[in-house]
Enzyme design. Structure first.
Site, mmCIF file in Angstrom:
data_model
loop_
_atom_site.group_PDB
_atom_site.id
_atom_site.type_symbol
_atom_site.label_atom_id
_atom_site.label_comp_id
_atom_site.label_asym_id
_atom_site.label_seq_id
_atom_site.Cartn_x
_atom_site.Cartn_y
_atom_site.Cartn_z
ATOM 1 N N ALA A 122 0.827 -1.212 0.000
ATOM 2 C CA ALA A 122 0.000 0.000 0.000
ATOM 3 C C ALA A 122 0.864 1.266 0.000
ATOM 4 C CB ALA A 122 -0.914 -0.020 1.215
ATOM 5 N N HIS A 123 0.219 2.387 -0.063
ATOM 6 C CA HIS A 123 0.949 3.646 -0.186
ATOM 7 C C HIS A 123 1.776 3.960 1.062
ATOM 8 C CE1 HIS A 123 -2.849 6.088 1.177
ATOM 9 N NE2 HIS A 123 -2.628 5.086 1.961
#
Lengths: 346, 346, 346
Positions: B246-247
C-alpha cells in the site's frame, strides 16, 4: 439475455437432455431466471428441496426439479437426477456466444517463427512470440501476450489480456480469463553470502507450465513455471480468480479451488479436491485425493486421508474477540495447569 | 531446455565459479536436472544432506555438493560452500535468453515528450507517456503501459503487460513480471459529512514509487504510489506474485516476501526480513531488520526484536476443528475460572 | 509535484473551501507536504490532536487544523471541522492532471457496432467490442479491453489496461485502476456424474456487473458477472487493490474495502460497511449496514447488528506460538474438564 429470438419447448428440452417431462410439452422457453424472478417464458430450477417453498410462488414457465420435488405439483416440470447440472446444460443454450472469427486480426503481432493454424482466431492487439503454436479452433482474445515456446490446444480460449510468458502448454478446451499470467518465473532465490553484503541471486526457472484438457483458470490468477521440471495442472482442474500456484506444484484432475487460494512451491494436490476461498497450502506437501479445505484455512502438513480440514477461529464481536484472543497466549499455561499432556484429546 | 548445443565441461565450471572438482574434469555438461531425473549429460545439486540417499541413485553426470557430502563418493562432483547458490549460477548458463532487440517496435506508441535512450528495447504494443525515460539497456516487453513521469533504469526488464502508472522510478536491473501494477493511486479516502449523506472523497495521491537496484516484482503484484511522499523499495527486495504494497510503505534492502502478502499503508519493514506467503501486515507499523513472519500470520503491532513470528491455529479435521473452535469463544471464561491473570505466561 | 507554477493564497483557500483563517491571508501556497517535510511554501494538516507536538516543529507555511488545535498557535492556520477532508480538497488543486484528449486514438480498435460519444477519450491500443457505449466525458486509458454490451458513464475513467469483459455497466465518475477485471465469468461449476468419470461442467454466467456512480475499483481487483442476475456495487463503493468480488454479490452504497478482501458468491453487504484488509466473507450471507470487519477476519455467518467483528489469534514469537497453538487442539477437552457448557460465556 438470450440469443435474439431463440425459443425451445419444454418437450424438446426433455428430449434433448434426457429429462422426464411433467405437464405441457408445448410450453415455449425463451430464457432462464431465478425462481423468484423468472416469468412464464422462462425456465428455472430447484436444486435444494429446502427452498421448495419458493417453487409454489414462482411464476417460471418451466422448472427443473428432482423427482421428489415434482410430486403433487400442477405445473410444467422437467425432472432430473441433478437439477443444477440439467439447468446448466439448458442455460448454455441461451448464452450469447461472442463470434471469434477465424484468422489473424491485422493489428496482431505474430512472430515469423510462430505457427497459427488455419481456423485459429487471433484477436486485435495480440502478440505471439517465437516457436509458439496456436491450434485450429483456439481463440486468442484482444490484448493477449504469448511469449516463446507456448502451445495452445484446439478449442481453448484466452478471453482477453491473458499472458503466457514462456513454455506454457495448454491442452484442449482450456478457458483462461483476463489478467491471468501463466509461466512467469517461479520465485526462486538463493542468498549469496560471498563477496560483499549477503544478497539474493536468482535461481533460473527452466521448466514450463502444463495445463490439461478442460481446465478453467480465473481472472488474475497466476501459475508460475517450474524451476527445473514443469508446473502441472491435470485435466478438468477448475481455478477461480486471483489464485496463486507456485512453481513445481502439481494439481490433480477434477480439483477445484475457490478465489484467492495460494499454493506454495513443490506441493502435490490430489484429484477431486476442493479448496475453499483464500485457503493457503504450504510448500513441499502432499495432499491426497478428495480432500476438502474450508475457506481461509492454512494447510501446513501433508494430508493422507480424504475428508474435510479446517483451521482458524470463529467470528465474534471485536470486544469479545479481544478478551478471548489475548488468552490464546496463555493456552499452554492453561493446559499445564490442568495437567493435560501435550498430545491429548483432539 | 538449454540454448541450442551449448556444453561446458566440469573442469571449466570449477574454474569459472571457483569450485573444487572431484573426478572427471573433461565430463561435458549440456544441461541441468533434478537428482532423480538428470542423465549423464546433466548437472544436478544436493543442497540438503538429508537427501543424500538420492545422490547414490542419481544418474547425473555432475553433482554440486557440500564438502561433507563429497566424502567417499566415486563420481564427478563440484564442491561448493553453498551448492544451491553454485547451482543457480551454473543453471543460468543454460537458460534460453529471449532476444530483446534494441530499438522501438513500430507498433509502440511513444509520447513525443518521452525519452527512449539508444540501446533500450521497446516491444510491440507498448505505450510510453509524457516525460518518462527508458535508459539504455532497459527492456520493455509487449503490452506494457508506462504513464507519465516514470524512469526505468539500465538493465531493467518489464517482461510483458506491466503498468507503471505515474511517477514510478525503477533502479538498475529491476525485473518486473507480467500484470504487475506500480504507481496506482494509494487507497486514500476521507468521509465527508458535510452536505447531504456522508460520502467518500478521494485524498489525492501526490507521491510516487521508488524501486532500488536489483529488485524483483512478481506477476500481478501491486505497489501503490505514496499519498504525499514516495512508496519505497530499497535495493534487492524480492517480491513474489500477487503481493499488495500500500501507499507510503517502505521495504528495506534484501527483504523477501512470498506470494499474496498484503502490507497496509505507511508501514516500514526492515532489511533482510522474510515474510511468508499470504501474511498480512497492518498499517503504520515498524518492523525491524531480520524479522521472519510465517505464512498467513497477521502482524498487528510493531516488531522491535529480530526473530520469527506467527499467528493462527493448527489444521484439524473439520469435525475436531468445529468442536474446539467453538470453545475459543470461552477462552476468557476458562482462564478466569483458573484464575489466570490477564497478563500471564506466554 | 504541483501543476507548473500554480499558487494560491491562504485567504483564497479559506474562501474557496469555507474555512476559518488564522494569520496571514496573503501567504502563498504552492504545494502540500507532511508536517515533517513541508516548507514555508507548502500546506500541511493535523488530523489527529495526538500529533500536535509535530505542529510546533513544522516549517509548513499553512496548516489545516481543528479548532481545538488552533488555540494559542502563532502561525497561519486554516480551521476546519475535519482537517483531513479539507486537506484532501485543497491537495486536489495541486494534483497534476493527465490530459486525456477527447477523440479516438488511431491505434484503438473500435467495433463498428460500438458507440463512442463525442467528447469521450479513447487512448492508444484500446479495444471496444460490439454494442458497447462510451459516454461523453469518459476516458478509456491505454491498453484497456472492453468487450460486448458494456456501458461506461460520463466522467468515468479506466486508467489503463482495465478489462470489462461483457455486460458491465459503469455509472458516472467511476474510477477503475489498472489490471482490474470486471465481468469475467462467475465461478459456477456443477459436478456431472453421468457418463464416464465425474467431471465439472460450466454453469453459464448470464448476468452482468452494475457499478453505481462515484465508485472506485483498485488495481488488479476482480468483479465477476452474475450467474443469472447482476453483480451489483451501489454508488460510492470504494474498493482497494486485489479484491475479489464473486458473482451475484451486492455491495451497499458507501461501503469501503481495504486490499485483498475476498467476498464469495451471492453475499449481500450493507451500506457504510468497512471491511479490513485481506478479510474473507463467505457466500450466501447477509451483512447489515455499518458493519466493520477487522483485517484478515473470516465472516462465516450473516451479521444483523452494526458493530465491529473479528476472528483470528494474536501474533507471538514462533516458539511461544507453537507451544500455545498445539493446545488449540485440546480446547474442547480443556473446557469439558472445567465443565463449561458448550454455549457459555463469550
Amino acid at each position: 439475455m438470450s440469443p435474439e429470438g431463440f425459443t425451445i419447448t419444454a418437450g424438446e428440452l426433455a428430449e434433448r437432455f434426457g429429462l422426464v417431462l411433467h405437464g405441457d410439452a408445448a410450453r415455449p422457453v425463451a430464457g432462464v431466471g431465478t425462481l423468484a424472478a423468472a416469468g412464464p417464458a422462462q425456465l428455472s430450477f430447484l436444486a435444494n428441496s429446502k427452498y421448495r417453498g419458493q417453487l409454489a410462488e414462482s411464476r417460471a414457465g418451466v422448472v427443473v426439479v428432482r423427482g421428489a420435488d415434482a410430486e403433487g405439483q400442477d405445473r410444467t416440470l422437467l425432472v432430473a437426477p441433478d437439477p443444477y447440472v440439467a439447468y446448466s446444460k439448458i442455460a448454455a443454450l441461451f448464452e450469447p456466444v461472442a463470434a471469434n472469427e477465424p484468422g489473424i486480426h491485422p493489428t496482431a503481432v505474430v512472430h515469423a517463427e510462430a505457427v497459427v493454424e488455419d481456423g485459429a482466431s487471433i484477436g486485435p492487439l495480440v502478440v505471439i512470440g517465437a516457436r509458439s503454436r496456436i491450434a485450429a479452433g483456439a481463440s486468442i482474445g484482444p490484448g493477449c501476450v504469448i511469449g516463446e515456446d507456448c502451445d495452445v490446444g484446439g478449442g481453448s480460449t484466452l478471453v482477453a489480456r491473458v499472458t503466457l510468458v514462456r513454455r506454457v502448454r495448454l491442452g484442449q478446451r482450456v478457458l483462461v480469463h483476463p489478467g491471468a499470467v501463466l509461466g512467469a518465473d517461479g520465485f526462486g532465490i538463493a542468498l549469496d553470502r560471498e563477496g560483499g553484503e549477503p544478497h539474493w541471486i536468482k535461481v533460473p526457472q527452466l521448466g514450463g507450465v502444463r495445463v490439461g484438457d478442460d481446465c478453467e483458470i480465473g481472472a488474475n490468477t497466476t501459475i508460475d513455471r517450474g524451476a527445473i521440471e514443469d508446473t502441472v495442472l491435470e485435466h478438468d482442474v477448475r481455478l477461480d480468480n486471483q489464485i496463486q500456484i507456485a512453481h513445481n506444484v502439481r494439481v490433480g484432475a477434477h480439483t477445484a479451488m475457490a478465489g484467492c487460494v495460494a499454493v506454495a512451491g513443490s506441493t502435490t494436490i490430489g484429484r477431486y479436491c476442493m479448496i475453499g476461498g483464500a485457503a493457503g497450502i504450504a510448500g513441499h506437501l502432499e495432499i491426497c485425493d478428495r480432500v476438502m479445505v474450508t475457506a481461509m484455512s492454512l494447510v501446513t502438513h501433508s494430508i493422507r486421508e480424504p475428508g474435510e480440514y479446517s483451521s482458524g477461529t470463529p467470528l465474534m464481536d471485536s470486544r469479545s474477540w479481544r478478551r478471548n484472543a489475548v488468552r490464546y497466549k496463555q493456552l499452554d499455561a492453561l493446559a499445564r495447569r490442568l495437567r493435560l499432556p501435550t498430545k491429548g484429546n483432539e
